[in-house]
Design a protein around this motif. Sequence first.
Motif, PDB file in Angstrom:
ATOM      1  N   UNK A  48       0.936  -1.194  -0.040  1.00  0.00           N
ATOM      2  CA  UNK A  48      -0.036   0.191   0.075  1.00  0.00           C
ATOM      3  C   UNK A  48       0.740   1.296  -0.067  1.00  0.00           C
ATOM      4  N   UNK A  49       1.915   1.356   0.710  1.00  0.00           N
ATOM      5  CA  UNK A  49       2.755   2.399   0.789  1.00  0.00           C
ATOM      6  C   UNK A  49       3.724   2.815  -0.488  1.00  0.00           C
ATOM      7  N   UNK A  50       3.619   1.806  -1.464  1.00  0.00           N
ATOM      8  CA  UNK A  50       4.496   1.905  -2.576  1.00  0.00           C
ATOM      9  C   UNK A  50       3.549   2.321  -3.899  1.00  0.00           C
ATOM     10  N   UNK A  51       2.367   2.390  -3.783  1.00  0.00           N
ATOM     11  CA  UNK A  51       1.330   2.679  -4.921  1.00  0.00           C
ATOM     12  C   UNK A  51       0.070   1.713  -4.790  1.00  0.00           C
ATOM     13  N   UNK A  52      -0.478   1.823  -5.964  1.00  0.00           N
ATOM     14  CA  UNK A  52      -1.886   1.041  -6.054  1.00  0.00           C
ATOM     15  C   UNK A  52      -1.515  -0.516  -6.225  1.00  0.00           C
ATOM     16  N   UNK A  53      -0.862  -1.047  -5.124  1.00  0.00           N
ATOM     17  CA  UNK A  53      -0.440  -2.496  -5.175  1.00  0.00           C
ATOM     18  C   UNK A  53      -1.444  -3.141  -3.987  1.00  0.00           C
ATOM     19  N   UNK A  54      -2.071  -4.467  -4.381  1.00  0.00           N
ATOM     20  CA  UNK A  54      -2.892  -4.988  -3.209  1.00  0.00           C
ATOM     21  C   UNK A  54      -2.149  -6.517  -3.264  1.00  0.00           C
ATOM     22  N   UNK A  55      -1.930  -7.032  -2.065  1.00  0.00           N
ATOM     23  CA  UNK A  55      -1.442  -8.276  -1.820  1.00  0.00           C
ATOM     24  C   UNK A  55      -2.594  -9.137  -0.937  1.00  0.00           C
ATOM     25  N   UNK A  56      -3.249  -9.985  -1.772  1.00  0.00           N
ATOM     26  CA  UNK A  56      -4.707 -10.574  -1.110  1.00  0.00           C
ATOM     27  C   UNK A  56      -4.338 -12.069  -0.457  1.00  0.00           C
ATOM     28  N   UNK A  57      -3.042 -12.302  -0.546  1.00  0.00           N
ATOM     29  CA  UNK A  57      -2.881 -13.858  -0.015  1.00  0.00           C
ATOM     30  C   UNK A  57      -2.431 -13.926   1.271  1.00  0.00           C
ATOM     31  N   UNK A  58      -2.288 -15.161   1.996  1.00  0.00           N
ATOM     32  CA  UNK A  58      -2.274 -15.569   3.195  1.00  0.00           C
ATOM     33  C   UNK A  58      -0.584 -15.564   3.559  1.00  0.00           C
ATOM     34  N   UNK A  59      -0.290 -15.692   4.914  1.00  0.00           N
ATOM     35  CA  UNK A  59       1.273 -15.842   5.275  1.00  0.00           C
ATOM     36  C   UNK A  59       1.700 -17.032   4.525  1.00  0.00           C
ATOM     37  N   UNK A  60       1.020 -17.986   4.317  1.00  0.00           N
ATOM     38  CA  UNK A  60       1.567 -19.213   3.600  1.00  0.00           C
ATOM     39  C   UNK A  60       1.755 -18.743   2.248  1.00  0.00           C
ATOM     40  N   UNK A  61       0.946 -18.248   1.675  1.00  0.00           N
ATOM     41  CA  UNK A  61       1.163 -17.708   0.303  1.00  0.00           C
ATOM     42  C   UNK A  61       2.487 -16.916  -0.085  1.00  0.00           C
ATOM     43  N   UNK A  62       2.582 -16.087   1.148  1.00  0.00           N
ATOM     44  CA  UNK A  62       3.745 -15.180   0.986  1.00  0.00           C
ATOM     45  C   UNK A  62       5.026 -15.960   1.139  1.00  0.00           C
ATOM     46  N   UNK A  63       5.020 -16.896   1.897  1.00  0.00           N
ATOM     47  CA  UNK A  63       6.201 -17.766   2.311  1.00  0.00           C
ATOM     48  C   UNK A  63       6.508 -18.591   0.669  1.00  0.00           C
ATOM     49  N   UNK A  64       5.354 -18.762   0.061  1.00  0.00           N
ATOM     50  CA  UNK A  64       5.826 -19.653  -1.336  1.00  0.00           C
ATOM     51  C   UNK A  64       6.561 -18.512  -2.205  1.00  0.00           C
ATOM     52  N   UNK A  65       5.934 -17.384  -2.179  1.00  0.00           N
ATOM     53  CA  UNK A  65       6.594 -16.367  -2.946  1.00  0.00           C
ATOM     54  C   UNK A  65       7.939 -16.025  -2.787  1.00  0.00           C
ATOM     55  N   UNK A  66       8.283 -16.080  -1.487  1.00  0.00           N
ATOM     56  CA  UNK A  66       9.691 -16.078  -1.169  1.00  0.00           C
ATOM     57  C   UNK A  66      10.421 -17.100  -1.674  1.00  0.00           C
TER      58      UNK A  66
END
Length: 464
Positions: A48-66
């Motif tokens: 949100x702080x960097x522009x019109x960007x939304x992350x809708x995933x869970x913490x598990x989804x985020x770990x998969x991204x990393x």
Amino acid sequence: MINIKANFYTPDGVVRNVELVSEFERTPVFTLTPAEMSSADSFKKFCFSKGNFIFEGSSSDLMEIWKYEFLRDSGKLIYMPDRIGRLDNDIWLFGNMAIKDGKEYHPDNDGVIWVDGEGYKPQGFFVASTGTTIESNIPSLSTSDVDIVEISEKLYHSIGGYEAYIGVGWALATIFSQDIFNVYKSFPILFAFGRRSSGKSTYLRWIMNLMGMETEGVGLKDTTNNFIVRALSYYGSLGVWLDEYRNDTYITQKDGLFRSAWNRQVSGKGTNTSYQARGFIVNGTLTLSGEESPKDNGLFTRCIMAQLTAQKRNREHYDWLNRNSVNFSNVMYKLLLNYDENRKKVLQAIAMLRAKFLERKITDRTAENWAIAAATFYVLVKPDNDFIKWVEQRCQEIKKTGEEEHMLNEFWNDVSFLVSKGKITKDYIKVDDGFMYCWFRGMYDEFSIHYRQKTGKQIGRAHV
């Protein structure tokens, strides 16, 4: 989509430069901290702080991204050291280059300097009110050729004395300060003092230019001990300039810190564990300036005193020095390219001059302090025997001053004053057959009252 552009290894952990990409926009590169990566809520706030960007995933989804991003990572190491100048691995890091083993390396388009397959990203010391680092203050070296002899001679004529040479010698010795400290376990403080408009600030600004630093002195009045310690840790074999020294209580309470910088004592504080502490090691050297010289004898004897006067100033070369000072760091650049050879010459010259001073009954501390700066100038700039004679004369004057300012001398001087004022009478003193007998308890009581009124301090009777 998120792209990790680079991983930066800092003393506080790894931070990553990333960009966010959508079908509508691509962000500039931002810094992503471990805290912002560790949970879905934190990462959402980052987006949100960097522009019109939304992350809708869970913490598990985020770990998969990393996991996915780390597999794509090139594995290149980019370090952001907590200092500038000389690093622990003998790389010399500056804003515009790095030097190691006589070879220079220059930054790529991202400002990263690659040395033997490892990247180095210089960090600035000063931070703007926005939280961003002020990179213009990072020391840099000039490759435009200058003549150190010409600089020194013009500085001599502008200042009006050998204080110019001792300042140049101190600055060049600072480059070798780690090696000098390894031998003598100390490095002198350069102290420029004189009345207003005597040229102190101009003098030290030119001296600091020799080390690639375009700076003014930091005022001591509102400067914290924490700032001073961090600065001395950040500048590796470079100078730290603190201005507006005076013998007022709010300044002199820092005298102990200045004395510890002379022999590079560590400042530390405890951590959350029961047995560990975190400390700041002194890597740089210290120069002070002010209208008054220090009354603290311990600090005074740790300094190379450079007294400047307006009467001696000569503006004939002032414009030349100001115009060319931006390239004075070329002197350091050339010395670093042949560091090992220059180091041997400097250490040998210091040892010889120190031995000569000791033969003349100059105290160990004074002999070492002044030999470090004077011998470095003699061997790296020009052999000037008249300059060495001037240095020896100054050392003898400091020896005399130190003896006169010894506490016992101060006691007897104040007693003499109190006798003249009638505070100490013949009831306290008896002279008989060439001996003077004193009622010490009564004499001390009168001295103690006078000394406390004069200085605001107390000297214990047993100490005297």
